[in-house]
Scaffold this active site. Sequence first.
Site, mmCIF file in Angstrom:
data_model
loop_
_atom_site.group_PDB
_atom_site.id
_atom_site.type_symbol
_atom_site.label_atom_id
_atom_site.label_comp_id
_atom_site.label_asym_id
_atom_site.label_seq_id
_atom_site.Cartn_x
_atom_site.Cartn_y
_atom_site.Cartn_z
ATOM 1 N N SER A 117 0.905 -1.272 0.098
ATOM 2 C CA SER A 117 -0.086 -0.009 -0.018
ATOM 3 C C SER A 117 0.818 1.297 -0.161
ATOM 4 O O SER A 117 0.563 2.122 -0.770
ATOM 5 C CB SER A 117 -0.858 0.047 1.140
ATOM 6 O OG SER A 117 -1.887 -1.163 1.056
ATOM 7 N N GLU B 278 -6.847 7.495 -15.113
ATOM 8 C CA GLU B 278 -5.878 6.083 -15.265
ATOM 9 C C GLU B 278 -6.715 5.521 -16.436
ATOM 10 O O GLU B 278 -7.887 5.562 -16.978
ATOM 11 C CB GLU B 278 -5.880 5.498 -14.212
ATOM 12 C CG GLU B 278 -4.842 6.292 -13.263
ATOM 13 C CD GLU B 278 -4.481 5.576 -11.961
ATOM 14 O OE1 GLU B 278 -3.175 5.312 -11.704
ATOM 15 O OE2 GLU B 278 -5.105 4.984 -11.357
ATOM 16 N N ARG C 47 -5.125 -2.140 -19.184
ATOM 17 C CA ARG C 47 -3.778 -2.506 -18.630
ATOM 18 C C ARG C 47 -3.273 -3.805 -19.205
ATOM 19 O O ARG C 47 -2.006 -3.941 -19.579
ATOM 20 C CB ARG C 47 -3.788 -2.628 -16.957
ATOM 21 C CG ARG C 47 -2.510 -2.189 -16.282
ATOM 22 C CD ARG C 47 -2.768 -2.243 -14.759
ATOM 23 N NE ARG C 47 -2.941 -0.921 -14.426
ATOM 24 C CZ ARG C 47 -2.921 -0.596 -12.957
ATOM 25 N NH1 ARG C 47 -2.768 -1.458 -12.220
ATOM 26 N NH2 ARG C 47 -3.153 0.817 -12.699
ATOM 27 N N HIS D 225 2.073 -7.264 -10.587
ATOM 28 C CA HIS D 225 1.763 -5.924 -9.653
ATOM 29 C C HIS D 225 0.510 -6.224 -8.891
ATOM 30 O O HIS D 225 0.666 -5.931 -7.618
ATOM 31 C CB HIS D 225 1.227 -5.037 -10.786
ATOM 32 C CG HIS D 225 0.647 -3.604 -10.196
ATOM 33 N ND1 HIS D 225 1.592 -2.902 -9.555
ATOM 34 C CD2 HIS D 225 -0.329 -2.919 -10.315
ATOM 35 C CE1 HIS D 225 1.058 -1.638 -9.181
ATOM 36 N NE2 HIS D 225 -0.154 -1.791 -9.782
ATOM 37 N N ARG E 208 -8.441 -6.047 -12.861
ATOM 38 C CA ARG E 208 -8.512 -5.063 -11.610
ATOM 39 C C ARG E 208 -8.759 -3.637 -12.679
ATOM 40 O O ARG E 208 -7.534 -3.036 -13.438
ATOM 41 C CB ARG E 208 -7.824 -4.972 -10.569
ATOM 42 C CG ARG E 208 -8.029 -3.920 -9.725
ATOM 43 C CD ARG E 208 -6.996 -3.733 -8.395
ATOM 44 N NE ARG E 208 -5.745 -3.728 -9.169
ATOM 45 C CZ ARG E 208 -4.870 -2.501 -9.150
ATOM 46 N NH1 ARG E 208 -5.493 -1.736 -8.440
ATOM 47 N NH2 ARG E 208 -3.773 -2.595 -9.672
#
Length: 550
Positions: free
Chosen positions: A49, A120, A284, A343, A378
């Site tokens: 985090s 993003e 992504r 990731h 995600r």
Amino acid sequence: MQYRENMAVQTDNIIVVGSGVAGLVCALALAPRRVTLITKTNGLAGGSSVLAKGGIAVAVGADDSPSNHARDTLQAGAGLSDPEKALELAEDGIESLRLLVEKGVPFDRALDGTLELAREAAHTRPRVVHAGGDSTGEVLISSLARMVFATPSIQVLDNTFVYDLAVNDGQVEGLITLDPDNGWIFRQSSRVVLATGGIGTIWWQTTNPIESTGDGLAMAARAGAKLADLEFMQFHPTALAVTGDGARLPLLTEALRGAGAVLLDQSGQRFMIAEHDDADLAPRDVVARAIQHRTSSGQAVYLDLRPVIDSGQATLFPRALEAARKAGLDPASQPLPVTPAAHYHMGGVQVDRNGRTSINGLWACGEVATTGIHGANRLASNSLLEGLVYAQRVAKDVCSQSVRKRAGAHGKPDLPPIISILASVDLNSMLDTVRQSMSEFVGILRSANGLESVLSVLVDLDLQRQKANSPLPPTDFAMHGALLRYCEVRNVVLVARLVTQAALQREESRGAHFRDDFPNTRSTWERHQEMTINCLDEGDRAEVFRVAAS
Ligand code: SIN
């Protein structure tokens, strides 16, 4: 010090394992109930985090709404995100953000005082709230850590490794810890929350810190908890390609591309334009595959930050610029070499909307858990959000459970097997072999042959690791570091096997899981893949995994 031949026993009220955003928020939300917060790191500044660069996706923009946010989440999730849960997350996220703002977390603001929102990939709106530019994780974790240390009901045990859960008749009875001052302790508790983070370290190239060894996932698996979607690992497209030694790679946040940075191939061409309508802001997995196709044939790929710098936005990205300069690169005059890197794990310990696992008294939240929201891929910056929201739900649910009076009714578990012949087993080279094999064959591009070859390597390594066990307890403190390494390698090998097995079984391509031998999405696979280990005996680890579809 001498390790005791017998474990000491202590009783704790509620145990939270992990000190990322989910663990800290959960412990805080449980106050004033007594919580023991256990973390293997030194202090509260470890884990993933703290490294989060982008921020928290929340639908607070003027032209945004939770339903827009949920729609983007589902689109990214490639058919496996739960629509109801995605909408609830987007809705509850607004309240979670409000609480953080109220507690004084200094999010970045525009001149008119409104929260600054970054864009993003795969978000149809700017909606990523950030702090300190691309230092969001650092700012958030240091604020939460201060709150934790100021909360008397929370006892923090750092440098403390959780070896295994103690579970009897489907009920948590506590867990076994190892720390340098006390050796082994059996901590009795009937309420345990896992918030141990991810598994990035099972790959050679990763943006995760070295401590992301999948400990929570491994211990839940050994305890018989239901796991799901383990094959879905997200590879971030743009880690700075600076080291080849397996150390964590610095992340160049996707928000850089949202602010104008572009990907270039080795002849300086913007290759993403031909790959996807959204070019550099494509999902992504699409960007990561486009880069991987080039890098695996020996071509270099670059991220050009000059459009960001030239448009006066460099101050938003202090960490990216610092990482480049540390690597001896000048982002104002040259594009930066990038590579995809492991990731974020979409799979994990399966939980319901209150974070309950399939074991009574065991909850999970944050990256170790799978809620069904992220699906096969995600959406960027949904993870801090999910950690925040689910940590609060878990705390509420933990409080609603009546305390089981006789935790530990089955007595102390056996003393864990302890290594005394470490000299003959090179744990570091074992770890390197796992990580390199995973990056080569269980990375962005997968196929049955590669996956099967990794499985046989992993079975072999696990047998070697088990041979390192001896019933003799080590007698001195100098062993502690090696013992910890052993415990982590034990987890890494198990998690790598579970991920590889799941990837082998999913004979299709979907989201972050791409099979060269099954390049299309298949409707028969529009489902989650659940997994449990059906053999819990350490000495019999050549087990077959039982897989069920849901
Ligand atoms: C990024 O900033 O690119 C990563 C954010 C995330 O993984 O959610």
